[in-house]
Enzyme design. Structure first.
Site, PDB file in Angstrom:
ATOM      1  N   CYS A 141       7.111  -6.689   7.068  1.00 50.70           N
ATOM      2  CA  CYS A 141       8.335  -6.273   7.662  1.00 50.70           C
ATOM      3  C   CYS A 141       9.178  -7.319   8.676  1.00 50.70           C
ATOM      4  CB  CYS A 141       8.121  -4.738   8.429  1.00 50.70           C
ATOM      5  SG  CYS A 141       9.371  -3.901   9.231  1.00 50.70           S
ATOM      6  N   CYS A 179       3.628   8.514   0.395  1.00 52.27           N
ATOM      7  CA  CYS A 179       4.269   7.543   1.152  1.00 52.27           C
ATOM      8  C   CYS A 179       4.222   6.041   0.626  1.00 52.27           C
ATOM      9  CB  CYS A 179       3.584   7.597   2.744  1.00 52.27           C
ATOM     10  SG  CYS A 179       4.126   6.396   3.914  1.00 52.27           S
ATOM     11  N   CYS A 239       0.525   2.591   8.742  1.00 51.28           N
ATOM     12  CA  CYS A 239       1.497   1.512   8.188  1.00 51.28           C
ATOM     13  C   CYS A 239       1.025   0.162   8.159  1.00 51.28           C
ATOM     14  CB  CYS A 239       2.820   1.695   8.957  1.00 51.28           C
ATOM     15  SG  CYS A 239       4.162   1.573   8.117  1.00 51.28           S
ATOM     16  N   CYS A 260       2.825  -1.031  15.220  1.00 46.66           N
ATOM     17  CA  CYS A 260       2.690  -1.100  13.950  1.00 46.66           C
ATOM     18  C   CYS A 260       2.083  -2.530  13.220  1.00 46.66           C
ATOM     19  CB  CYS A 260       4.220  -0.989  13.517  1.00 46.66           C
ATOM     20  SG  CYS A 260       4.192  -0.906  11.817  1.00 46.66           S
ATOM     21  N   CYS A 263       7.808  -3.950  15.309  1.00 50.72           N
ATOM     22  CA  CYS A 263       7.621  -2.781  16.501  1.00 50.72           C
ATOM     23  C   CYS A 263       6.386  -2.980  17.163  1.00 50.72           C
ATOM     24  CB  CYS A 263       7.704  -1.246  15.849  1.00 50.72           C
ATOM     25  SG  CYS A 263       9.393  -0.918  15.175  1.00 50.72           S
ATOM     26  N   GLU A 300       0.855  -1.129  -0.072  1.00 52.41           N
ATOM     27  CA  GLU A 300      -0.124   0.077  -0.075  1.00 52.41           C
ATOM     28  C   GLU A 300       0.896   1.359   0.010  1.00 52.41           C
ATOM     29  OE1 GLU A 300      -1.852   0.526   4.305  1.00 52.41           O
ATOM     30  OE2 GLU A 300      -1.131  -1.678   4.052  1.00 52.41           O
TER      31      GLU A 300
HETATM   32  N1  SAH Z   1      10.802   1.069   9.171  1.00 52.97           N
HETATM   33  C1  SAH Z   1      10.825   2.345   9.108  1.00 52.97           C
HETATM   34  C2  SAH Z   1       9.839   3.116   8.046  1.00 52.97           C
HETATM   35  C3  SAH Z   1       8.295   2.299   8.170  1.00 52.97           C
HETATM   36  S1  SAH Z   1       7.627   2.943   9.725  1.00 52.97           S
HETATM   37  C4  SAH Z   1      10.810   3.083  10.326  1.00 52.97           C
HETATM   38  O1  SAH Z   1      10.925   2.217  11.313  1.00 52.97           O
HETATM   39  O2  SAH Z   1      11.138   4.136  10.316  1.00 52.97           O
HETATM   40  C5  SAH Z   1       7.474   4.763   9.518  1.00 52.97           C
HETATM   41  C6  SAH Z   1       6.921   5.335  10.764  1.00 52.97           C
HETATM   42  O3  SAH Z   1       5.440   4.961  10.725  1.00 52.97           O
HETATM   43  C7  SAH Z   1       7.331   4.982  12.111  1.00 52.97           C
HETATM   44  O4  SAH Z   1       8.134   5.681  12.802  1.00 52.97           O
HETATM   45  C8  SAH Z   1       6.019   5.350  12.686  1.00 52.97           C
HETATM   46  O5  SAH Z   1       6.178   6.626  13.329  1.00 52.97           O
HETATM   47  C9  SAH Z   1       4.595   5.450  12.011  1.00 52.97           C
HETATM   48  N2  SAH Z   1       3.964   4.426  12.555  1.00 52.97           N
HETATM   49  C10 SAH Z   1       3.958   3.190  12.070  1.00 52.97           C
HETATM   50  N3  SAH Z   1       2.752   2.445  12.589  1.00 52.97           N
HETATM   51  C11 SAH Z   1       2.203   3.297  13.289  1.00 52.97           C
HETATM   52  C12 SAH Z   1       0.926   3.547  13.970  1.00 52.97           C
HETATM   53  N4  SAH Z   1       0.335   2.545  14.512  1.00 52.97           N
HETATM   54  N5  SAH Z   1       0.741   4.720  14.424  1.00 52.97           N
HETATM   55  C13 SAH Z   1       1.429   6.018  14.301  1.00 52.97           C
HETATM   56  N6  SAH Z   1       2.592   5.893  13.526  1.00 52.97           N
HETATM   57  C14 SAH Z   1       2.843   4.758  13.107  1.00 52.97           C
END
Ligand code: SAH
Length: 353
Positions: free
Chosen positions: A109, A102, A336, A116, A113, A89
């Site tokens: 992945c 984006c 994400c 996420c 985290c 996406e």
């Molecule tokens: N792997 C890379 C890029 C993808 S995530 C990284 O870790 O930076 C990019 C950003 O998306 C993360 O820093 C986080 O700030 C945001 N993100 C992911 N899931 C999220 C969520 N559930 N709510 C808010 N921000 C989120």
């Protein structure tokens, strides 16, 4: 399966044309058409025999939009199908100064985290540079854009699903191809790469002399607590990340950005804000605060807008440049990996994973 034509850099396409006995100026024509989002059958400025040859060997566009959702705030989310049936996406956000796309860099992945959606099922596979580029080209065409000054996509952020530095070579090739002046030509200064902090790759990126904007997902000023939120913190410490950022600044002259997702009761207290100030004071950086987009499978809670502004105020008072990112696309699974996840849940019979 046919090869993806968008996987070729301009030089590789020139080499291809020469190798099949075509004049090298054809490379320029085809590269432009590919970056406009055209199929070979639409490339009427080249001979039919060449169109047929290319069509026999390549898929012109590596990805196809299979679904688009528009939010009330204008944010638009695209679901793309890749040639092997996987889906990824990207999100198109409208700002005063133009649109930002984006993009995803991996299917799934492996960073996992805690907040996420992308890491819930682990990594499926890396995307190729042409597939990442395909997201930009398809979204640009969909939005009615063309090349150069008729582009609709002004900025690109590598902040979709995946960890771009875990797919280093294809990500770097993507940045070079998308910023190539013969094609869609998005300036590297308008490209931001976000990483969870893969330190050795941050050094490699600094040495590429690409000068993209570097963004690092920090999410905690304390190593021990960061390990709970981001498993990658068990491998690289915050100190090592800060050293790599300083090196990036030395090499590129570019200020770097820290992303900080505010998670209620986890990383949003005054103690966290004070520690962040100590950690970042005097560094050429900016903090981008993000209110958590709650992912139901993860069980973490976001705080209120007021809490977020309080946290931001503490940072600002402590001399740290910080802003709160507007929440966008909440009604369309903005976070994400969320849309892909919903899609896979709805279509279990496709056996995509
Ligand atoms: N792997 C890379 C890029 C993808 S995530 C990284 O870790 O930076 C990019 C950003 O998306 C993360 O820093 C986080 O700030 C945001 N993100 C992911 N899931 C999220 C969520 N559930 N709510 C808010 N921000 C989120």
């Amino acid at each position: 399966m046919k090869k993806n034509a968008l996987d070729m850099s301009f030089d590789e396409l020139k080499f291809y044309m020469e190798s099949v006995g075509e004049k090298s100026f054809r490379a320029g024509q085809v590269f432009k058409s590919l970056h406009r989002g055209l199929d070979f059958s639409e490339m009427t400025d080249i001979p039919k025999t060449l169109r047929e040859r290319l069509d026999g060997e390549f898929a012109a566009q590596g990805v196809k939009i299979i679904k688009s959702l528009k939010s009330v705030d204008g944010t638009e989310k695209f679901l793309f199908a890749l040639a092997d049936g996987n889906v990824v996406e990207s999100v198109l956000m409208q700002y005063k100064y133009g649109a930002t796309l984006c993009v995803s860099t991996q299917v799934g992945c492996r960073m996992n985290c805690a907040f996420c959606a992308s890491g819930l099922n682990g990594l499926v596979r890396n995307m190729s540079s042409g597939e990442i580029l395909g997201e930009v080209i398809a979204a640009n065409r969909y939005a009615g854009g063309d090349l150069a000054d008729k582009r609709k996509i002004i900025n690109i952020v590598l902040m979709g699903s995946g960890e771009p530095l875990d797919n280093y070579d294809q990500t770097v090739k993507f940045i070079k191809t998308v910023s190539c002046k013969e094609g869609i030509n998005v300036s590297v200064r308008n490209i931001s790469l976000s990483t969870c902090g893969l330190v050795p790759k941050m050094y490699d990126l600094a040495r590429e002399n690409l000068a993209v904007n570097l963004t690092v997902s920090l999410h905690s000023p304390f190593d021990e607590e960061r390990k709970r939120i981001m498993p990658v913190a068990k491998t690289y410490s915050i100190r090592e990340i800060l050293d790599a950022c300083a090196y990036y600044f030395d090499k590129t002259g570019r200020r770097y950005i820290f992303e900080y997702v505010l998670i209620s009761g986890e990383n949003d207290s005054a103690r966290h804000a004070e520690a962040l100030i100590k950690l970042l004071k005097g560094r050429p950086c900016h903090v981008n605060l993000i209110r958590l987009n709650e992912v139901k499978e993860r069980g973490l809670k976001g705080g209120t807008e007021k809490d977020a502004y309080r946290f931001m105020g503490t940072l600002n008072d402590g001399g740290i440049s910080a802003t709160l990112r507007r929440k966008m696309g909440e009604d369309i699974n903005g976070a994400c990996g969320q849309l892909r996840r919903r899609y896979l849940e709805e279509q279990p019979e496709t056996g995509i994973e």
